[in-house]
Design an enzyme around this catalytic site. Structure first.
Site, PDB file in Angstrom:
ATOM      1  CG  HIS A  43      -1.932   1.039   1.286  1.00  0.00           C
ATOM      2  ND1 HIS A  43      -3.175   0.863   1.825  1.00  0.00           N
ATOM      3  CD2 HIS A  43      -1.923   2.324   0.857  1.00  0.00           C
ATOM      4  CE1 HIS A  43      -3.882   1.969   1.732  1.00  0.00           C
ATOM      5  NE2 HIS A  43      -3.136   2.880   1.148  1.00  0.00           N
ATOM      6  CG  HIS A  50       4.441   2.008   4.723  1.00  0.00           C
ATOM      7  ND1 HIS A  50       3.842   2.052   3.503  1.00  0.00           N
ATOM      8  CD2 HIS A  50       3.483   2.284   5.642  1.00  0.00           C
ATOM      9  CE1 HIS A  50       2.569   2.350   3.667  1.00  0.00           C
ATOM     10  NE2 HIS A  50       2.309   2.503   4.950  1.00  0.00           N
ATOM     11  CD  GLU A  70      -4.872  -3.153   0.304  1.00  0.00           C
ATOM     12  OE1 GLU A  70      -5.603  -4.131   0.383  1.00  0.00           O
ATOM     13  OE2 GLU A  70      -4.562  -2.450   1.288  1.00  0.00           O
ATOM     14  CB  THR A 100      -3.597   3.010   9.189  1.00  0.00           C
ATOM     15  OG1 THR A 100      -3.720   1.770   8.483  1.00  0.00           O
ATOM     16  CG2 THR A 100      -4.616   3.046  10.322  1.00  0.00           C
ATOM     17  CG  HIS A 190      -7.540  -1.970   8.692  1.00  0.00           C
ATOM     18  ND1 HIS A 190      -6.682  -1.182   7.953  1.00  0.00           N
ATOM     19  CD2 HIS A 190      -7.437  -1.522   9.954  1.00  0.00           C
ATOM     20  CE1 HIS A 190      -6.131  -0.284   8.732  1.00  0.00           C
ATOM     21  NE2 HIS A 190      -6.566  -0.472   9.967  1.00  0.00           N
ATOM     22  CG  ASP A 191      -6.649  -3.371  13.131  1.00  0.00           C
ATOM     23  OD1 ASP A 191      -5.414  -3.373  12.967  1.00  0.00           O
ATOM     24  OD2 ASP A 191      -7.271  -2.405  13.608  1.00  0.00           O
TER      25      ASP A 191
END
Ligand SMILES: CC(=O)[C@@H](O)[C@H](O)COP(=O)(O)O
Ligand SMILES: NCC(=O)COP(=O)(O)O
Length: 237
Positions: A43, A50, A70, A100, A190-191
Site C-alpha cells: 500500500h 513505508h 492498494e 492508516t 484491516h486488523d
C-alpha cells in the site's frame, strides 16, 4: 480456498528507520511466498513512509504469487499501477496524510469516478477491488461501478470481536452475502489477526482473500515469519 496475502508495508517501515536495506523488503516478500503466502500486498502512500514506488517496480518481476497494490487513486498511483500491472488493484479512499485506512469508500457519491477507474484498470487486464464498509448500498454501488471484488474493511469486526464475536461478525456475514448475490468476489482486511481470523473465516468461508500486515509482522517478532504464516494459513482451513 481463501488466499492469504501478506501486506509487507511494516517491513518497509522497519527498513526505512535506518536508511539502509535491512530488512530487505524483496527478500522478505519472496520468503513470505516460500513460507506459504499466496499473495503479497503493498500500500504505497504519497509520502512513501513505508513501501516506496521503487519497491513496487522491483517486486513485480520477482513475485510468483498474486500481487495486490492498494491505495488512493491519485494520478501518480494510477500511473504506477498501469505500468506495474499487478494481478489486482484495491482502491482505498485514504487522504494523503492518513496514518492508516479508517473507512471504506462512499461508492454512491464517487460512482462516476470509480466507474471510470474500473474501466481503466479492467481494460489493462488488472482485477479491481473497492475497499468498503458493510453498508449494503455501498456494496451495491461498487457493483454498479463495475468492480470485480470488494474488500471489506474489518477494523470494526476486530475491535468488537473480544467483547462479542457473534455481534462483531454479523454485519460482515450480511455484507458478504450481498456481495455474493451481486456476483462480485470478496476480500477482507484491516486488523485481522491470529486472535480473530479463524472465526471470521468460519463465518464467511467463501472469502476469496484476506490481506494482513500489521498483526502478522508483529506476531513474526515472537514466532518467526515461517511459523507465523503457517499459523495464519491454519486459521483459513
Ligand atoms: C486498506 C488497508 O486496510 C490496508 O492497506 C492498511 O491501511 C495498510 O496500510 P498501512 O500499512 O499504511 O497502515
Ligand atoms: N488490506 C488490508 C491490509 O493490507 C493490511 O491491513 P493490516 O493487517 O495492516 O491492518
Amino acid at each position: 480456498m481463501t488466499k492469504l496475502s501478506v501486506n509487507i508495508n511494516k517491513v518497509a517501515t522497519l527498513r526505512n528507520a535506518r536508511g539502509g536495506n535491512n530488512p530487505d523488503v524483496e527478500k522478505v516478500a519472496l520468503d513470505c511466498e516460500r513460507f506459504g503466502a499466496e499473495g503479497i500486498t503493498v500500500h504505497p502512500r504519497p509520502d512513501e513512509r513505508h513501501i516506496r514506488y521503487a519497491d513496487v517496480y522491483a517486486l513485480r518481476p520477482l513475485l510468483k504469487t498474486e500481487f495486490n497494490i492498494e491505495g488512493y487513486p491519485s494520478k501518480e498511483f494510477i500511473d504506477l499501477v498501469l505500468k506495474v500491472k499487478p494481478h489486482q488493484v484495491t482502491l482505498v479512499p485514504d487522504a494523503p496524510d492518513q496514518i492508516t485506512s479508517n473507512a471504506g469508500w462512499d461508492t454512491k457519491t464517487n460512482q462516476s469516478f470509480l466507474a471510470d477507474l474500473m474501466e481503466t484498470f479492467g481494460n489493462a487486464g488488472i482485477r479491481t477491488s473497492i475497499f468498503v464498509g458493510t453498508d449494503a448500498e455501498m456494496i451495491e454501488y461498487a457493483a454498479k461501478a463495475g468492480a470485480d471484488r470488494v474488500e471489506l474493511y474489518t477494523e470494526p469486526y476486530a475491535s468488537l470481536y473480544l467483547e462479542s464475536p457473534e455481534a462483531a461478525v454479523a454485519p460482515f456475514v450480511e455484507a458478504a452475502k450481498i456481495t455474493r448475490s451481486l456476483g462480485m468476489g470478496l476480500n477482507a482486511g484491516h486488523d485481522l489477526s491470529l486472535v480473530n481470523l479463524k472465526y471470521f473465516h468460519e463465518s464467511i468461508p467463501w472469502l476469496d482473500e484476506v490481506s494482513i500486515g500489521h498483526a502478522l509482522i508483529c506476531d513474526a517478532l515472537y514466532l518467526g515469519l515461517e511459523k507465523t504464516i503457517k499459523e495464519y494459513k491454519t486459521c483459513l482451513h
